[in-house]
Write an enzyme that holds these catalytic residues in place. Sequence first.
Site, PDB file in Angstrom:
ATOM      1  N   MET A   1       4.562   7.062  -1.378  1.00  0.00           N
ATOM      2  CA  MET A   1       5.448   7.976  -1.235  1.00  0.00           C
ATOM      3  C   MET A   1       6.109   8.247  -2.441  1.00  0.00           C
ATOM      4  SD  MET A   1       5.496   9.395   2.582  1.00  0.00           S
ATOM      5  CE  MET A   1       5.621   8.093   3.116  1.00  0.00           C
TER       6      MET A   1
ATOM      7  N   PHE B   1      13.543  10.085   1.249  1.00  0.00           N
ATOM      8  CA  PHE B   1      13.100  10.019   0.492  1.00  0.00           C
ATOM      9  C   PHE B   1      12.056   8.494   0.146  1.00  0.00           C
ATOM     10  CE2 PHE B   1      17.317  11.530   0.473  1.00  0.00           C
ATOM     11  CZ  PHE B   1      17.756  12.167   0.030  1.00  0.00           C
ATOM     12  N   GLY B   2      11.898   7.794  -0.915  1.00  0.00           N
ATOM     13  CA  GLY B   2      10.612   7.252  -1.950  1.00  0.00           C
ATOM     14  C   GLY B   2      10.326   5.791   0.557  1.00  0.00           C
ATOM     15  N   SER B   3       8.681   5.880  -0.245  1.00  0.00           N
ATOM     16  CA  SER B   3       8.716   4.812   0.851  1.00  0.00           C
ATOM     17  C   SER B   3       7.368   5.263   1.059  1.00  0.00           C
ATOM     18  CB  SER B   3       8.650   6.104   2.012  1.00  0.00           C
ATOM     19  OG  SER B   3       8.742   7.457   2.375  1.00  0.00           O
ATOM     20  N   ARG B   4       6.921   4.370   1.806  1.00  0.00           N
ATOM     21  CA  ARG B   4       5.110   4.210   2.529  1.00  0.00           C
ATOM     22  C   ARG B   4       4.476   4.385   3.873  1.00  0.00           C
ATOM     23  NH1 ARG B   4       3.249  -2.204   0.331  1.00  0.00           N
ATOM     24  NH2 ARG B   4       2.221  -2.522   1.235  1.00  0.00           N
TER      25      ARG B   4
END
Length: 220
Positions: free
Chosen positions: A99, A186-189
Amino acid sequence: MTIHKEGRKLLFWLLIILTALNYALYYYFPSQEVLLNVVLLVSVVFYVIILQFFRNPFVPVRNDDGMVYAPADGKVVVIEEVVEDEFFKDRRKQVSIFMSPFNVHVNRSPITGIVEFFKYHPGKYLVAWHPKSSTENERTTMVIKGTDGTKLLVRQIAGALARRIKWYVDAGSPLQQCGEYGFIKFGSRVDVFLPLDAEVLVHMDQKTKGGRTPIARLKS
């Protein structure tokens, strides 16, 4: 489309700060029209970027037996057979979705079932696509037992920017397919570990929508 509860306080205070900043500049530098316009434009763009990050689109719950839906918006970055050594301790098919900061960051249950196992792991903040991020980063591990007895493992993984994982379940919690269970700022997986006989329906670099894109079909 609504604003997720995780962002409401942040957005409120950010609006106050940006408004105060622009008012102060206008008060002390009224003749600097170029500066005032630039700061106002940057403030609006920045606020809109943060606002869209916390958007929470309506996704209906499902009861689609045998199908596994994407737990998050993003891009498929891993499809491989691996050894899952935290809970199953055997070989599984792993599908991972990255993401970016521009994706919706609501996490949704891929199937209907009961949370059989849940654990939070503090850890590092490697970039979410790093091979070791799934074992060394801050993360949660959730095992869902489906209505037919099938078990899936879903892992939230923090990235270099995402330093706050939120979850709204614990062991024993019921989950509805495509229903919300967490959020990562915020950005992640998110990783999903499937049985080996599951049919993967996505391909590398495919874009997914949480609760809308089927990623696998379970063997009946």
